[in-house]
Design a protein around this motif. Structure first.
Motif, PDB file in Angstrom:
ATOM      1  N   SER A  12       0.728  -1.272  -0.332  1.00  0.00           N
ATOM      2  CA  SER A  12      -0.081   0.014   0.075  1.00  0.00           C
ATOM      3  C   SER A  12       0.956   1.318  -0.109  1.00  0.00           C
ATOM      4  N   ARG A  13       0.374   2.312  -0.798  1.00  0.00           N
ATOM      5  CA  ARG A  13       1.035   3.456  -0.624  1.00  0.00           C
ATOM      6  C   ARG A  13       1.235   4.053   0.376  1.00  0.00           C
ATOM      7  N   GLY A  17       4.538   5.274   2.142  1.00  0.00           N
ATOM      8  CA  GLY A  17       4.716   6.638   2.490  1.00  0.00           C
ATOM      9  C   GLY A  17       5.099   7.035   4.059  1.00  0.00           C
ATOM     10  N   ALA A 241       4.720   9.614  -1.983  1.00  0.00           N
ATOM     11  CA  ALA A 241       3.844   8.305  -1.943  1.00  0.00           C
ATOM     12  C   ALA A 241       2.700   8.673  -1.551  1.00  0.00           C
ATOM     13  N   ALA A 242       2.327   9.571  -0.743  1.00  0.00           N
ATOM     14  CA  ALA A 242       1.006   9.850  -0.248  1.00  0.00           C
ATOM     15  C   ALA A 242       0.740  11.370   0.071  1.00  0.00           C
ATOM     16  N   PRO A 300      -1.430   9.459  -4.142  1.00  0.00           N
ATOM     17  CA  PRO A 300      -0.027   9.680  -4.583  1.00  0.00           C
ATOM     18  C   PRO A 300       0.065  11.255  -4.930  1.00  0.00           C
TER      19      PRO A 300
END
Length: 300
Positions: A12-13, A17, A241-242, A300
């Motif tokens: 999972s991002r 993150g 990433a997040a 993202p």
């Protein structure tokens, strides 16, 4: 939890993150130990510390620059890079100056106001959704910081406010970084920071009185430069990433990391409720990560 769900969670991002932000926090905790040793034990000037720290970080990054070529500096938003780096440079100066007189654990607790600046800014300027669980996680982390700091029992000096000023400046820098990661590669964002910080810090160091490092100071500055380059790159990857509002509460983990580092190296030990505050911070960060990873709402 079955194996496929566990594998999905790891990929999972949200988890990625969070992991990048935690790793960046570890790197910066070690940097703080080095810079506080330079200022409090070796009496090395703060402006000179910032110059050599980020100057060495730039030198260490030269192989990356050579591999990427001039394309790493190619950008459509030079003005945003300049403003972001100017805010970061002023934040570094405020932070290192504060560390000359404020114990690591107290300085970190004060800089914990940064998530408020970032989350409010993310809502106002980046149009990110800031749900109730994000507000609660950030507030819980801040309460944990205050439990450790116990400001109601300490007398604050003007120097103790410098970490708050650095939090405000770094919060603005982080928001611009997040905006840039929508358009440019993490390497570009990191390289611009290192390239522009050097001349800015050089001017500030010259104004204070230029100092050449030697002996222990030289080795500490080299280590700080290496960890700074690594930490900045990890921070950029986290924001790539997040959402900024999501990953920012994981920055709260720097509090227990720095408290432990300050205790081991300098013998700084905040009284009483350290572990209760640290537990609140860790619990809030973990709960937020699991909720967002499960809901899939970290963008993202």
């Amino acid at each position: 939890m079955n194996s496929s769900k566990a594998a999905s969670l790891i990929r999972s991002r949200a988890v990625v993150g969070a992991a990048y932000m935690v790793l960046a926090g570890i790197a910066f905790a070690l940097v703080n130990v080095a810079t506080q040793w330079l200022s409090m034990t070796l009496a090395f000037p703060p402006a000179a510390t910032a110059f050599w720290q980020y100057g060495f970080a730039l030198v260490i990054s030269l192989p990356l620059l050579r591999r990427l070529g001039l394309s790493a500096m190619r950008t459509r938003f030079p003005g945003r890079h300049v403003v972001r780096v100017a805010l970061a440079a002023l934040g570094v100066q405020a932070w290192i100056t504060g560390l000359a007189t404020v114990p690591i654990w107290q300085a970190i607790a004060l800089v914990m106001t940064s998530p408020f600046f970032v989350i409010i800014g993310a809502r106002l300027f980046l149009a990110e959704m800031v749900g109730l669980h994000r507000w609660l996680a950030t507030l819980t982390g801040f309460v944990g910081a205050m439990i450790i700091l116990q400001p109601w029992s300490d007398s604050f000096s003007a120097a103790a406010l410098l970490p708050v000023l650095s939090a405000l400046l770094w919060g603005g820098s982080s928001l611009i970084m997040k905006d840039l990661t929508h358009h440019e590669a993490p390497e570009t964002v990191t390289v611009w920071l290192l390239v522009l910080l050097t001349p800015i810090n050089a001017g500030l160091a010259l104004a204070e009185g230029f100092v050449l490092p030697s002996g222990t100071a030289l080795w500490l500055l080299l280590a700080a430069g290496l960890l700074t380059a690594l930490g900045q790159y990890l921070l950029t990857l986290a924001y790539n990433a997040a959402d900024a509002a999501y990953v920012q509460p994981f920055d709260d983990l720097k509090l227990p990391l720095n408290v432990i580092a300050g205790w081991l190296v300098f013998g700084y030990a905040p009284s009483g409720y350290l572990w209760l505050g640290a537990l609140l911070i860790l619990s809030a960060s973990l709960a937020l990560m699991l909720k967002e990873a499960g809901a899939g709402d970290a963008q993202p």
